[in-house]
Design a protein around this motif. Structure first.
Motif, PDB file in Angstrom:
ATOM      1  N   LEU A  63       0.827  -1.273  -0.059  1.00 30.98           N
ATOM      2  CA  LEU A  63       0.011  -0.074   0.084  1.00 30.98           C
ATOM      3  C   LEU A  63       1.098   1.335   0.177  1.00 30.98           C
ATOM      4  O   LEU A  63       1.864   1.364   0.889  1.00 30.98           O
ATOM      5  CB  LEU A  63      -0.874   0.000   1.219  1.00 30.98           C
ATOM      6  N   ARG A  65       0.876   4.124   1.158  1.00 31.01           N
ATOM      7  CA  ARG A  65       0.855   5.078   2.316  1.00 31.01           C
ATOM      8  C   ARG A  65       2.093   4.669   2.955  1.00 31.01           C
ATOM      9  O   ARG A  65       2.883   5.379   3.640  1.00 31.01           O
ATOM     10  CB  ARG A  65      -0.305   5.343   3.200  1.00 31.01           C
ATOM     11  N   TRP A  66       2.076   3.334   3.337  1.00 27.70           N
ATOM     12  CA  TRP A  66       3.341   2.700   4.212  1.00 27.70           C
ATOM     13  C   TRP A  66       4.753   3.055   3.744  1.00 27.70           C
ATOM     14  O   TRP A  66       5.684   3.193   4.211  1.00 27.70           O
ATOM     15  CB  TRP A  66       3.283   1.370   4.532  1.00 27.70           C
ATOM     16  N   ASP A 139       0.819   4.697  14.019  1.00 27.07           N
ATOM     17  CA  ASP A 139      -0.337   4.463  13.249  1.00 27.07           C
ATOM     18  C   ASP A 139      -1.398   3.643  13.938  1.00 27.07           C
ATOM     19  O   ASP A 139      -2.438   4.088  13.963  1.00 27.07           O
ATOM     20  CB  ASP A 139      -0.200   4.413  11.566  1.00 27.07           C
ATOM     21  N   ARG A 140      -0.929   2.371  14.049  1.00 28.70           N
ATOM     22  CA  ARG A 140      -1.547   1.351  14.529  1.00 28.70           C
ATOM     23  C   ARG A 140      -1.332   1.054  15.987  1.00 28.70           C
ATOM     24  O   ARG A 140      -0.023   0.771  16.275  1.00 28.70           O
ATOM     25  CB  ARG A 140      -1.495  -0.031  13.539  1.00 28.70           C
ATOM     26  N   ASP A 191      -6.595  -5.020  12.639  1.00 28.71           N
ATOM     27  CA  ASP A 191      -6.111  -3.709  13.018  1.00 28.71           C
ATOM     28  C   ASP A 191      -6.978  -2.826  13.794  1.00 28.71           C
ATOM     29  O   ASP A 191      -8.158  -2.378  13.592  1.00 28.71           O
ATOM     30  CB  ASP A 191      -6.083  -2.812  11.613  1.00 28.71           C
ATOM     31  N   ASN A 193      -7.210   0.266  14.509  1.00 29.37           N
ATOM     32  CA  ASN A 193      -7.893   1.463  13.898  1.00 29.37           C
ATOM     33  C   ASN A 193      -9.309   1.215  13.088  1.00 29.37           C
ATOM     34  O   ASN A 193     -10.095   2.085  13.077  1.00 29.37           O
ATOM     35  CB  ASN A 193      -6.899   2.000  12.654  1.00 29.37           C
ATOM     36  N   PHE A 197     -12.523   3.700  12.746  1.00 28.91           N
ATOM     37  CA  PHE A 197     -12.997   4.526  11.576  1.00 28.91           C
ATOM     38  C   PHE A 197     -14.615   3.894  11.406  1.00 28.91           C
ATOM     39  O   PHE A 197     -15.440   4.941  11.013  1.00 28.91           O
ATOM     40  CB  PHE A 197     -12.138   3.862  10.306  1.00 28.91           C
ATOM     41  N   TRP A 231      -7.199  -5.343   4.692  1.00 24.27           N
ATOM     42  CA  TRP A 231      -7.477  -4.182   3.848  1.00 24.27           C
ATOM     43  C   TRP A 231      -7.397  -4.299   2.316  1.00 24.27           C
ATOM     44  O   TRP A 231      -7.333  -3.385   1.525  1.00 24.27           O
ATOM     45  CB  TRP A 231      -6.894  -3.034   4.322  1.00 24.27           C
ATOM     46  N   ASN A 261     -11.409   3.020   3.717  1.00 25.45           N
ATOM     47  CA  ASN A 261     -10.225   3.672   3.296  1.00 25.45           C
ATOM     48  C   ASN A 261     -10.229   3.387   1.734  1.00 25.45           C
ATOM     49  O   ASN A 261     -11.062   2.985   1.017  1.00 25.45           O
ATOM     50  CB  ASN A 261      -8.966   3.030   3.972  1.00 25.45           C
ATOM     51  N   GLN A 286      -9.992   7.195   2.461  1.00 26.48           N
ATOM     52  CA  GLN A 286      -9.084   7.656   3.492  1.00 26.48           C
ATOM     53  C   GLN A 286      -7.578   7.417   2.745  1.00 26.48           C
ATOM     54  O   GLN A 286      -7.531   6.309   2.297  1.00 26.48           O
ATOM     55  CB  GLN A 286      -9.184   6.995   4.803  1.00 26.48           C
ATOM     56  N   ASP A 287      -6.795   8.289   3.069  1.00 24.74           N
ATOM     57  CA  ASP A 287      -5.457   8.168   2.675  1.00 24.74           C
ATOM     58  C   ASP A 287      -4.968   9.058   1.387  1.00 24.74           C
ATOM     59  O   ASP A 287      -3.901   9.521   1.138  1.00 24.74           O
ATOM     60  CB  ASP A 287      -4.741   6.881   2.310  1.00 24.74           C
ATOM     61  N   LYS A 307      -4.191  12.197   5.412  1.00 25.79           N
ATOM     62  CA  LYS A 307      -3.610  11.989   6.762  1.00 25.79           C
ATOM     63  C   LYS A 307      -1.962  12.222   6.209  1.00 25.79           C
ATOM     64  O   LYS A 307      -1.498  11.208   5.598  1.00 25.79           O
ATOM     65  CB  LYS A 307      -3.780  10.653   7.364  1.00 25.79           C
TER      66      LYS A 307
END
Ligand code: BGC
Length: 375
Positions: A63, A65-66, A139-140, A191, A193, A197, A231, A261, A286-287, A307
């Motif tokens: 992903l 974002r990571w 984050d998590r 997760d 989170n 959400f 996810w 997300n 999201q992201d 974010k």
């Protein structure tokens, strides 16, 4: 010996301050793409940095974002004078456990961990505790362990309320007659989170679901029913395909697909493209991943929640410096994040609403993406 001194410093640092929003330095960093502000931070973190190694464990490169989180952390930590051991675990829990254990045995002084599965790092965390190595959950939240010193994240419940409020406002649920048809796609049950959400969004929409103004046509409205393991886009897509063929193939319109997300939203968008001819629904995300931002520009996704990973990275670098210098560590939430063993002192950054109208300012003007990346 060094570790004992560190432990002593740490215990005197277990005092927390309550601050609002993300730290000034973090915000500056976001505004000027990191490098200058990171250099300024380096004088702060610097005296603690020499010869100090930070292990950074990220869940996956799959992903977008990571990758950004990892790259930003590495750049900022290095600019602050730290040695960095950055590892990605291919979304494989055992790989992440071994990587963290290796970081510990190769002399990491602080660990920053974004878990694949919050509850599965027990052994590695015990080892960190044994060696008096402070751990920041990134984050998590890391669950069921007292080895976690701090948590830095975005306000996860707020991410959900931003999504839910967008749906409420766009459909004018207070005044419109409805009913409107809605489906939910949430995140990974492993997760921590993901529940925040989902609950944030659901709590905003619940009164309208209860009054019948919002109709969940599939009837699937608990987190367990709508969750997406790891996810994964493909999993979200196949569940959406099933829902479309079971409940919407007779021409029923879907008005909203609330996705937690962007990776799951992408799956839903793919499913709609191939299996649905009705009026295109509101889709949340999201992201601000690149594919999803392109979809927002093309009208295939209504909104996302931005974010800024630079902000979170700056905040964590600051916390690492404060821990190592025995200073008070910035946190702004000491009640929300109970990991099953303790309430972990947390720093929550602010998530920001994004759509096709403000993406230029948020993502391009701030240097997060270039215009070319979104073509
Ligand atoms: C993060 C989200 C991300 C999701 C999937 C969550 O823990 O907070 O930003 O979309 O994981 O990687």
């Amino acid at each position: 010996m060094k570790k004992r001194i560190l432990a002593a410093l740490l215990s005197s640092a277990m005092v927390v301050t309550l601050l609002a929003g993300c730290g000034g330095a973090a915000a500056d960093t976001a505004a000027d793409s990191g490098s200058d502000a990171a250099a300024t931070e380096s004088s702060d973190a610097g005296s603690a940095a020499a010869g100090t190694k930070v292990g950074v464990s990220m869940p996956t490169k799959d992903l977008q974002r990571w990758n950004q989180d990892g790259a930003n952390m590495e750049a900022e930590l290095k600019a602050a004078g730290f040695e960095v051991d950055l590892q990605y675990a291919s979304n494989d829990v055992q790989t992440q456990v071994s990587q963290v254990e290796n970081m510990i045995s190769s002399g990491a002084n602080v660990l920053v961990i974004a878990a694949i599965e919050g509850s599965s790092l027990g052994e590695a965390l015990d080892m960190a505790k044994e060696a008096n190595i402070p751990v920041i959950a990134y984050d998590r939240l890391l669950m069921n362990s007292d080895a976690v010193s701090y948590y830095a994240t975005f306000d996860n419940y707020k991410v959900g309320t931003v999504q839910g409020t967008y749906v409420k406002d766009t459909l004018d649920l207070e005044n419109a007659d409805g009913p409107f048809n809605i489906e939910f796609t949430a995140g990974d049950p492993g997760d921590n989170n993901a529940g925040f959400f989902f609950n944030g969004a659901y709590d905003v929409l619940k009164p309208y679901i209860e009054s019948g103004k919002l109709n969940v046509v599939s009837g699937q409205k608990t987190f367990e029913e709508v969750a997406t393991p790891t996810w994964a886009t493909e999993t979200a897509q196949s569940r959406a395909e099933n829902i479309l063929s079971s409940y919407y193939s007779d021409g029923t319109n879907i008005d909203v697909w609330l996705c937690s997300n962007d990776s799951t939203a992408l799956g839903v968008e793919n499913a709609l493209a191939a299996n649905y001819n009705g009026t295109y629904p509101i889709i949340t995300g999201q992201d601000c991943d690149i594919e999803n931002t392109k979809n927002m520009i093309a009208g295939k996704q209504s909104m996302s929640v931005f974010k800024d990973t630079r902000t979170l990275a700056s905040q964590v670098v600051k916390m690492v410096g404060q821990i190592l210098k025995g200073e008070t560590v910035d946190v702004n939430d000491t009640t929300t994040y109970d990991n099953g063993t303790k309430v972990v002192p947390s720093y929550l950054c602010e998530p920001v609403f994004a759509d096709a109208n403000n993406y230029k300012e948020l993502l391009i003007d701030s240097g997060y993406y270039t215009e070319d990346q979104l073509k």
